[in-house]
Design an enzyme around this catalytic site. Structure first.
Site, PDB file in Angstrom:
ATOM      1  N   HIS A 180     -40.807  25.327 -59.781  1.00 37.65           N
ATOM      2  CA  HIS A 180     -39.938  24.376 -59.083  1.00 37.65           C
ATOM      3  C   HIS A 180     -38.664  24.108 -59.895  1.00 37.65           C
ATOM      4  CE1 HIS A 180     -39.261  20.762 -56.460  1.00 37.65           C
ATOM      5  NE2 HIS A 180     -38.595  20.352 -57.529  1.00 37.65           N
ATOM      6  N   GLU A 181     -38.837  23.733 -61.140  1.00 38.22           N
ATOM      7  CA  GLU A 181     -37.663  23.401 -61.963  1.00 38.22           C
ATOM      8  C   GLU A 181     -36.804  24.640 -62.213  1.00 38.22           C
ATOM      9  OE1 GLU A 181     -36.957  20.307 -62.257  1.00 38.22           O
ATOM     10  OE2 GLU A 181     -38.923  19.578 -61.607  1.00 38.22           O
ATOM     11  N   HIS A 184     -34.368  24.842 -59.456  1.00 42.69           N
ATOM     12  CA  HIS A 184     -33.203  23.967 -59.677  1.00 42.69           C
ATOM     13  C   HIS A 184     -32.239  24.623 -60.665  1.00 42.69           C
ATOM     14  CE1 HIS A 184     -34.243  20.361 -57.462  1.00 42.69           C
ATOM     15  NE2 HIS A 184     -35.413  20.232 -58.051  1.00 42.69           N
ATOM     16  N   GLU A 210     -32.944  20.383 -53.692  1.00 46.33           N
ATOM     17  CA  GLU A 210     -34.382  20.416 -53.467  1.00 46.33           C
ATOM     18  C   GLU A 210     -34.775  21.655 -52.642  1.00 46.33           C
ATOM     19  OE1 GLU A 210     -35.542  18.271 -55.425  1.00 46.33           O
ATOM     20  OE2 GLU A 210     -37.635  18.597 -54.956  1.00 46.33           O
TER      21      GLU A 210
HETATM   22 ZN    ZN Z   1     -36.993  18.938 -57.475  1.00 49.24          ZN
END
Ligand code: ZN
Length: 410
Positions: A180-181, A184, A210
């Site tokens: 997830h990170e 980003h 997101e």
């Molecule tokens: Zn996030």
């Protein structure tokens, strides 16, 4: 971007900014106490005060039609109640239909045995290193550290850092925090060099950011093809996976369960948690519900969407920090991220491009697609204009429903 910042400080008097800061700082302490005791009454006077300041803030900022628009606009430029109503009015029944197919008995699924399995942190660190190699994260402009709550930060255009977490149990939580990170981080690293050190040298909005983290986490990371890429790394480092085959690991990664807690929710039910918060916030800001009635409204809406009822305030209305720190209007951006994920998935030939690229271990193809179509523009366009440019439409939640349907009920 500068005009938006200027507008905020020209319209909102310093006294209101100060009052919001002071009130929310105190309220966050009281919220923690209230959540610990599972007693909404302790938090109620603080929420009352914050709500009246937030309404005041919206009035000062100005809006058309709905006061809540002014607050949502702070996080997602140009996003309105009309947009949100259109998104959630499709998303709620669409999700519930898929959910009914996944869980025909409507009951709560038992825990997957791997969810309570303890792991060795050093071994998990090696797995996460392997994940970063698979994702081909650049060694000269990126690093990963450890924190309780994972996050991404951009120190400078070529210095992007993420954190992951090691809770010692349920290794997928650490694994998918890393993915997830990294999503980003890839967004931040993909912004055009020509935009570096300018006000538009970052992401277009929280929702668009997101969408990038969740695309990598859910569409790529939780796919069968990615599990296959990851499989040798997992087995080499985590010996207790021996009895589980690839298919069983895939279902562990994609367990669907009706949780009371948003942060524990799976990919499918997650948007129902956000839809609930959107409805409650909208009514609060409009003054259509008294603060004292909020816990009941919360529980009623939860029951309507998910079919179960929270047993107390801690697993209901008190679970999130957002209201105590004055982040009214932020929740919808979580779902907007997912909606944009659906639109990317659709644009990638209903996921075919993902399956092909991940299937042959060529994640660069996906990174290049995202960089060319989304990342390089940074915040040049508003989130709505960016979507129009890339997809020819904005916030079309039908794409997300199609993606979820194919994945969970296909
Ligand atoms: Zn996030």
């Amino acid at each position: 971007m500068l005009r938006r910042s200027l507008h905020y400080y020209q319209k909102v008097p310093p006294a209101l900014v100060n009052e919001l800061r002071r009130t929310t700082a105190e309220a966050t302490v009281e919220w923690r106490r209230a959540r610990k005791r599972s007693d909404f009454r302790l938090f109620r006077p603080h929420l009352d005060r914050i709500l009246s300041l937030e309404r005041d803030l919206a009035e000062k900022l100005g809006y058309e039609r709905h006061r809540y628009n002014a607050l949502m606009d702070l996080f997602e430029e140009g996003f309105t109640v009309r947009d949100a109503d259109s998104v959630f009015s499709k998303l709620i029944p669409g999700t519930r239909k898929i959910l009914a197919k996944v869980e025909p008995d409507g009951g709560r699924r038992a825990k997957h045995p791997l969810e309570s399995r303890k792991y060795d942190v050093a071994a998990m660190e090696r797995v996460n290193e392997g994940v970063l190699r698979l994702l081909n994260m650049p060694r000269d402009s990126f690093r990963m550290s450890v924190s309780t709550h994972p996050f991404t930060t951009m120190i400078a255009p070529l210095d992007v850092r993420i954190t992951t977490r090691y809770e010692g149990v349920n290794f997928k939580s650490s694994l998918f925090s890393t993915v997830h990170e990294s999503g980003h981080a890839l967004y931040s690293l993909g912004v055009g060099e020509n935009l570096a050190y300018t006000p538009i040298g970052g992401g277009a909005s929280s929702g668009i950011h997101e969408s990038q983290s969740r695309f990598w986490e859910n569409v790529v990371g939780r796919s069968r093809e990615f599990e296959a890429l990851l499989d040798p790394i997992l087995r080499k480092n985590i010996p207790f996976l021996a009895p589980y085959d690839e298919g069983q690991l895939y279902s562990y990664f994609n367990t669907v369960r009706k949780s009371f807690i948003r942060v524990d929710a799976d990919e499918l039910t997650y948007n129902l948690h956000i839809a609930l918060r959107y409805e409650v916030e909208k009514k609060m800001i409009a003054g259509e519900v008294k603060v004292a009635e909020v816990p009941e409204l919360w529980n009623d809406t939860f029951e309507e969407y998910l079919g179960t009822r929270p047993r107390n305030d801690a697993e209901g209305v008190l679970q999130d920090i957002h209201w105590s720190n004055g982040s009214f209007g932020y929740f919808p951006s979580y779902s907007l991220g997912n909606v944009v994920v659906g639109m990317i998935w659709h644009e990638m030939r209903d996921g075919e491009l993902v399956r092909e690229a991940v299937g042959r271990g060529d994640l660069a193809a996906l990174r290049d697609w995202l960089k060319t179509n989304l990342h390089r523009y940074g915040a040049t366009y508003s989130p709505k204009d960016l979507q129009e440019k890339v997809f020819g439409e904005a916030y079309n939640s039908a794409r997300l429903i199609a993606y979820l349907g194919q994945k969970f009920a296909g």
